[in-house]
Scaffold this active site. Structure first.
Site, PDB file in Angstrom:
ATOM      1  CD  GLU A 122      55.521  31.746  63.512  1.00 62.00           C
ATOM      2  OE1 GLU A 122      56.659  31.650  63.994  1.00 62.00           O
ATOM      3  OE2 GLU A 122      54.869  32.801  63.473  1.00 62.00           O
ATOM      4  CD  GLU A 267      51.690  33.588  66.857  1.00 59.74           C
ATOM      5  OE1 GLU A 267      52.655  34.364  67.011  1.00 59.74           O
ATOM      6  OE2 GLU A 267      51.796  32.361  66.985  1.00 59.74           O
TER       7      GLU A 267
END
Ligand SMILES: *[C@@H]1O[C@H](CO)[C@@H](O)[C@H](O)[C@H]1NC(C)=O
Ligand SMILES: *[C@@H]1O[C@H](CO)[C@@H](O)[C@H](O)[C@H]1NC(C)=O
Ligand SMILES: *[C@@H]1O[C@H](CO)[C@@H](O)[C@H](O)[C@H]1NC(C)=O
Ligand SMILES: *[C@@H]1O[C@H](CO)[C@@H](O)[C@H](O)[C@H]1NC(C)=O
Ligand SMILES: *[C@@H]1O[C@H](CO)[C@@H](O)[C@H](O)[C@H]1NC(C)=O
Length: 488
Positions: A122, A267
């Site tokens: 991220e 995720e």
């Protein structure tokens, strides 16, 4: 050639049939290691296999995990933490060293089936304030070059796990999806590069965070099975934020001419503690429906082909940062010790099973001494703060599993957490004589006073679990890889 291919085809079908017969549905999961007392890797690998996980994602190239995954039949995505990006971006030699030590080495020496490398995690999160904006693309280029140089260009794909805030939609509709303007050019470079090299895009999607962050978020829309407040986008009706979020990315890709770019969900999950919305009921509801979708091979309205979906996560991690919230340590579908939190059907009626062979410290707890009732409140407060800083008090907050304890039990919980974290050392249950050790379980369900895993005992008698069947599967997998690699 042709003969070999049809032989292969039949062989693969046979294998596939064997897999189906055993109910192997092909689930994928994140295995995080930020625990004070991590489960031994061989126990985790057996836990994965027992529950039908055939893909696992690691956040770092942990040697214990990568070795234990060797010849397990499980495919591995190995991550590179953000703090390594600068170095990998600065010189291709650094990337070559990384690939050599952390990928090639495990494939050749341990038979670990590494299939992809996740570069950074991220990196465009707005909290990081553009820290990684200049290093992520050169790091990707260098790692890709290193994979090719190592002869792994086909076998090991590159990807970058992105947070869902790289894209937007002003209308609130998925069809309006576009990339954040300040990232548009960089995203185009990354996506084009990944596509040219056979890589894929990875996206993390968190319906829980949507609900948790916004008091006005329609709760049912975070889940999969209530159609009461749908989002109508042209001819498409969205009944859950997960599909809507995923399709916002797909439409942003389509708009830029990358409608066929492969996308993986890196995720997605639901925590069980540490927030009023993080509880067993919600987690079970979300995760069961998610697993059902995966098992049924369900895609999203804009992309019917189902993506690989890595559940977040396998086990709770008591050493994660609580910056995002107390729930951050409770994402596991299993507890810290691999025990079951809630029943789950892992596909075809196969029930979730716990970790086997886990060894625990003695059945004793540290609690506030009954005779310490009228002590100096400052000393008590300081002791609790100290215990919580070094132990884990994330279950004590409002709306959490231990949120209703009285002051005495609350202190006991903090003391016990510290005591267990410190391997039940006698010195760790003193707190200026405010605490004592007891053999009576102080748990008050749903609030559980845990006993920690015994790492030392576990190391002294490593469990030998891998069955011969697993070994044979691993050999078949390696054979097929070899054949496919040289003939197709
Ligand atoms: C991977 O390889 C590099 C060598 O470039 C090494 O410094 C690093 O510690 C290794 N391990 C991990 C977990 O990345
Ligand atoms: C679906 O969600 C709506 C709105 O939150 C709620 O009123 C309704 O009771 C839910 N239906 C079921 C069957 O749970
Ligand atoms: C959704 O599924 C959960 C169990 O997984 C159930 O408790 C809930 O009532 C269901 N809601 C609707 C609206 O079907
Ligand atoms: C319990 O301890 C936690 C952590 O120190 C604290 O935030 C909370 O206010 C305490 N609750 C009670 C009832 O004492
Ligand atoms: C607990 O014991 C394990 C195994 O001996 C050790 O690795 C770990 O550092 C210990 N933890 C603490 C806090 O002392």
């Amino acid at each position: 050639m042709v003969q070999i291919r049809s032989f292969l085809f039949i062989f693969l079908c046979l294998l596939g049939y064997g897999g189906l017969a055993k109910g192997v549905s092909g689930l994928a999961v994140n295995w995080g290691l930020q625990s004070t007392h991590p489960l031994p890797p061989d126990i985790v690998v057996r836990l994965l296999k027992d529950n039908g996980f055939n893909k696992v994602k690691l956040f770092e190239a942990d040697p214990g995990a990568l070795r234990a995954l060797g010849r397990s039949g499980i495919q591995v995505m190995v991550g590179i933490p953000n703090d390594m990006l600068a170095s990998l971006a600065s010189a291709v030699g650094n990337a070559e060293a990384w690939v050599q030590q952390n990928v090639s080495n495990y494939i050749s020496s341990h038979g670990t089936d590494i299939r992809s490398v996740a570069i950074g995690n991220e990196p465009f999160l707005q909290d990081y304030k553009d820290q990684f904006v200049n290093t992520i693309f050169p790091a990707l280029e260098n790692i890709q070059a290193a994979l090719i140089k190592a002869g792994l260009g086909k076998q090991v794909k590159a990807t970058i796990p992105l947070n869902a805030d790289v894209y937007r939609t002003d209308s609130g509709l998925p069809s309006g999806g576009y990339f954040r303007p300040e990232l548009q050019n960089l995203m185009m470079n990354i996506i084009k590069f990944l596509q040219d090299n056979g890589g894929f895009l990875t996206i993390n999607i968190y319906p829980f965070l949507s609900l948790q962050a916004d008091p006005n978020f329609p709760k049912e829309y975070a889940f999969f099975n209530n159609t009461s407040s749908p989002l109508v986008d042209g001819s498409v009706v969205y009944t859950n934020v997960y599909d809507a979020n995923f399709d916002t990315l797909i439409s942003a890709l389509e708009k830029n001419g990358f409608g066929r770019m492969p996308v993986v969900v890196g995720e997605v999950g639901w925590p069980t503690d540490g927030d009023p919305s993080a509880n067993i009921d919600n987690a079970k509801r979300f995760t069961q429906a998610l697993v059902d979708r995966i098992v049924q091979g369900q895609g999203s309205p804009r992309r019917r082909t189902p993506p690989d979906v890595y559940i977040f996560s396998l086990v709770d991690e008591d050493h994660k940062s609580t910056l995002p919230g107390n729930f951050e340590r409770h994402w596991g579908i299993f507890k810290y010790d691999g025990s079951i939190k809630y029943p789950l059907d892992m596909g075809n009626g196969r029930a979730i099973v716990p970790a086997k062979g886990v060894k625990y410290l003695a059945k004793q707890w540290c609690v506030m001494s009954p005779s310490a009732g009228v002590s100096d409140p400052n000393t008590l407060a300081q002791s609790i703060t100290y215990a919580c800083e070094n132990g884990d008090c994330t279950s004590l907050g409002y709306g959490s599993s231990c949120g209703n304890l009285d002051a005495q039990s609350n202190a006991s919980y903090a003391f016990n957490s510290y005591f267990q974290t410190m391997n039940q050392s006698k010195d760790a249950c003193s707190f200026n004589n405010l605490a004592v050790i007891t053999t009576v379980d102080p748990s008050k369900p749903p609030c559980l006073f845990e006993i920690m895993i015994d790492i030392r005992k576990q190391k002294a008698s490593p469990s030998v679990y891998r069955s011969s069947a697993a070994k044979i599967e691993g050999i078949f997998a390696a054979l097929i890889l070899g054949i496919v690699g040289s003939f197709i």
